[in-house]
Design a protein around this motif. Structure first.
Motif, short mmCIF file in Angstrom:
data_model
loop_
_atom_site.label_atom_id
_atom_site.label_comp_id
_atom_site.label_asym_id
_atom_site.label_seq_id
_atom_site.Cartn_x
_atom_site.Cartn_y
_atom_site.Cartn_z
N HIS A 9 0.85 -1.19 0.00
CA HIS A 9 0.00 0.00 0.00
C HIS A 9 0.89 1.25 0.00
N PHE A 10 0.66 2.13 -0.97
CA PHE A 10 1.38 3.41 -1.05
C PHE A 10 0.53 4.49 -0.39
N MET A 11 1.13 5.25 0.52
CA MET A 11 0.39 6.34 1.16
C MET A 11 1.10 7.66 0.86
N ASP A 12 0.54 8.41 -0.07
CA ASP A 12 1.06 9.74 -0.40
C ASP A 12 2.57 9.70 -0.69
N ILE A 22 9.78 12.52 -9.79
CA ILE A 22 9.73 11.37 -10.69
C ILE A 22 8.38 10.66 -10.52
N VAL A 23 8.01 10.39 -9.27
CA VAL A 23 6.67 9.86 -9.03
C VAL A 23 6.04 10.57 -7.84
N GLY A 24 4.70 10.59 -7.87
CA GLY A 24 3.96 11.05 -6.71
C GLY A 24 3.29 12.40 -6.89
N PRO A 25 2.41 12.69 -5.96
CA PRO A 25 2.05 11.83 -4.82
C PRO A 25 1.17 10.66 -5.27
N ILE A 26 1.52 9.46 -4.78
CA ILE A 26 0.75 8.26 -5.15
C ILE A 26 0.13 7.66 -3.88
N THR A 27 -1.16 7.39 -3.95
CA THR A 27 -1.82 6.62 -2.90
C THR A 27 -2.58 5.50 -3.60
N GLY A 28 -2.31 4.28 -3.21
CA GLY A 28 -2.99 3.16 -3.87
C GLY A 28 -2.45 1.83 -3.38
N SER A 29 -3.15 0.76 -3.76
CA SER A 29 -2.79 -0.57 -3.25
C SER A 29 -2.58 -1.58 -4.37
#
Lengths: 242, 252
Positions: A9-12, A22-29
């Motif tokens: 799980h990615f949280m912010d 390069i990446v973000g903000p990513i929230t997801g599973s």
């Protein structure tokens, strides 16, 4: 729709190089025990997301949970064994197929018994005759199979695949696809698979993440790729974003 | 050598100058700069050495060695900018090699503890350690660059940073020390070593000149191997952070 526990799980999560995001903000599973495909134009940050998953990179901010536990609480070597990764061009170390299969255990000062090595080879659809063949003499598809077997030897719960079929012909690609599906079903391994082949993403993946310019634009059942809600994803699927 | 004879050696500078001018090689300016620099630098060092030998004080010997090490570190560190903290790593390498070799030479009484022996031998050890450091760094940075995939593979299979760069490290150590070992195999067959030739010309007994040359050869063997191993093991940890990640990463 069944709700699956997230394996990762990615949280912010944000990651940048020299202040360039390069990446973000990513929230997801990434759902546990399922095959998730990671699609997006080149330079979208797909490989970076994989490297964040197994700790080859750490986020600048935000948190990554592996089986509900913060990635930073794992020893880096333990995390990388738990979250295995097959690299895009399946790099081989000098020596035979056996030397390559034994590598993960040798790194822990253990040996791989030959009968075990043969059964791993057979597991990925190669006969035991390949065991003492030089790794440099393998075809692209055979290399990928050895690379996958080598990653499996660490008995990872989660497998990351970085465009492992992009350089293969159709027949080899089909073989690898059915191999990965079989691994997923046989061991319940969570698979996260970067692919640029959308047809493959729909047919193999249960779930998909669409990344564009480092952002997670759409996520859900793989069939969202057939009728994307987001305009950018629609353009990407049509081949207008590369 | 008489002053006239010394003056006449300039004929050997005149020949390349004339040839360069005639054939438009454009080497005149660099030849003149090289000639002037070698004359002034060598005479300066000659007079400094004469002063140090005459005063026979250990302080001057230490100052001379410190100066040599400073110049060598300054020169070698230009090659390893990709490796963080390379300046102090080369300093430690050269200082350790110098201390080790002098401790053995003086400790066992192999050579007398006088400026006449300590300074020229230190010059050879420090100079050789510098060259070896440069060779090692060139090779190691090239190996790391060419094998980034391999490094990433080992890390992703749960290997430690040391395991991830082990092959690149040992290959670079071998590659940088092989020239020293190989050149010793043909020593005396193809050419006479410079120091031995100098001693013979200055009137020393050839057998004694050979004995000193052997001392230097064996000394340089230790210098070569210890320099590249020490620098290698000091360098690789700074390529990784505490999460065992490569500090400089390429991106997709």
């Amino acid at each position: 729709m069944t709700i699956y526990e997230p394996a990762i799980h990615f949280m912010d999560v944000r990651y940048s190089i020299d202040n360039k995001p390069i990446v973000g903000p990513i929230t997801g599973s990434f759902p546990s025990g399922r095959i998730t495909t990671l699609v997006g134009p080149s330079g979208a940050g797909k490989t970076t997301v994989l490297k964040l998953c197994n700790g080859l990179l750490s986020p600048d901010s935000g948190e990554i949970l592996i089986d509900g536990q913060s990635a930073t609480t794992f020893e880096p070597t333990d995390l990388r064994r738990k979250v295995g990764m097959a690299l895009q061009d399946a790099p081989m170390v000098n020596g035979t197929v056996y030397d390559n299969l034994a590598l993960p255990l040798r790194l822990q000062k253990k040996e791989l018994p030959e009968p075990d090595a043969i059964s791993w080879l057979e597991d990925v659809g190669l006969s035991g005759d390949y065991l003492h063949k030089k790794a440099s003499e393998l075809s692209g598809g055979q290399r990928q199979k050895v690379s996958i077997a080598r990653t499996l030897i660490n008995r990872s719960d989660i497998l990351l695949m970085d465009e492992i079929t992009s350089a293969l012909d159709k027949a080899s690609r089909r073989e690898i696809e059915s191999l990965i599906t079989r691994i997923n079903q046989k061991y319940g391994t969570t698979i996260i698979w970067i692919t640029h082949n959308l047809e493959q993403a729909i047919s193999i993946g249960d779930y998909t993440w669409v990344l564009i310019s480092g952002e997670l634009i759409e996520t859900g059942d793989s069939h969202i790729l057939e009728d994307p809600a987001d305009e950018r994803v629609r353009r990407f699927v049509k081949g207008e974003l590369q | 050598m008489s002053p006239l004879a010394l003056f006449l050696t300039l004929i050997f500078v005149l020949i390349p100058l004339v040839l360069s001018k005639t054939l438009n090689l454009g080497l005149e300016r660099d030849t003149i700069i090289a000639t002037v620099r070698s004359i002034t630098q060598l005479f300066a060092v000659g007079y400094i050495l004469k002063f140090v030998f005459d005063s026979d004080g250990y302080l001057y010997i230490l100052l001379m060695i410190a100066l040599m090490i400073f110049a060598a570190v300054h020169n070698a560190s230009k090659k390893g900018k990709a490796i963080p903290g390379i300046l102090w790593k080369i300093t430690v390498t050269i200082v350790v090699v110098e201390l080790l070799t002098q401790a053995i030479l003086l400790g066992f009484g192999i050579v007398p503890a006088t400026a006449q022996y300590i300074i020229p031998i230190s010059g050879m050890v420090v100079g050789n350690s510098m060259v070896l450091s440069i060779l090692f760094l060139n090779r190691f940075t090239a190996e790391l660059e060419a094998n980034q995939n391999r490094t990433e593979l080992i890390l992703s299979l749960g290997g430690t940073p040391k395991q991830a760069v082990h092959t690149q490290l040992t290959d670079s150590i071998k590659a940088s020390t092989i020239p020293t070992i190989e050149s010793q195999k043909t020593m005396g067959l193809v050419q006479l070593p410079g120091m031995m030739s100098g001693q013979i010309i200055a009137g020393a007994d050839p057998v004694q000149a050979v004995q000193f040359q052997l001392l230097i050869l064996f000394l340089l063997l230790t210098t070569a191997v210890v320099s590249s191993i020490l620098l290698g093991f000091l360098s690789y940890p700074s390529l990784f952070n505490e999460r065992m990640q490569l500090i400089r990463q390429k991106n997709d």
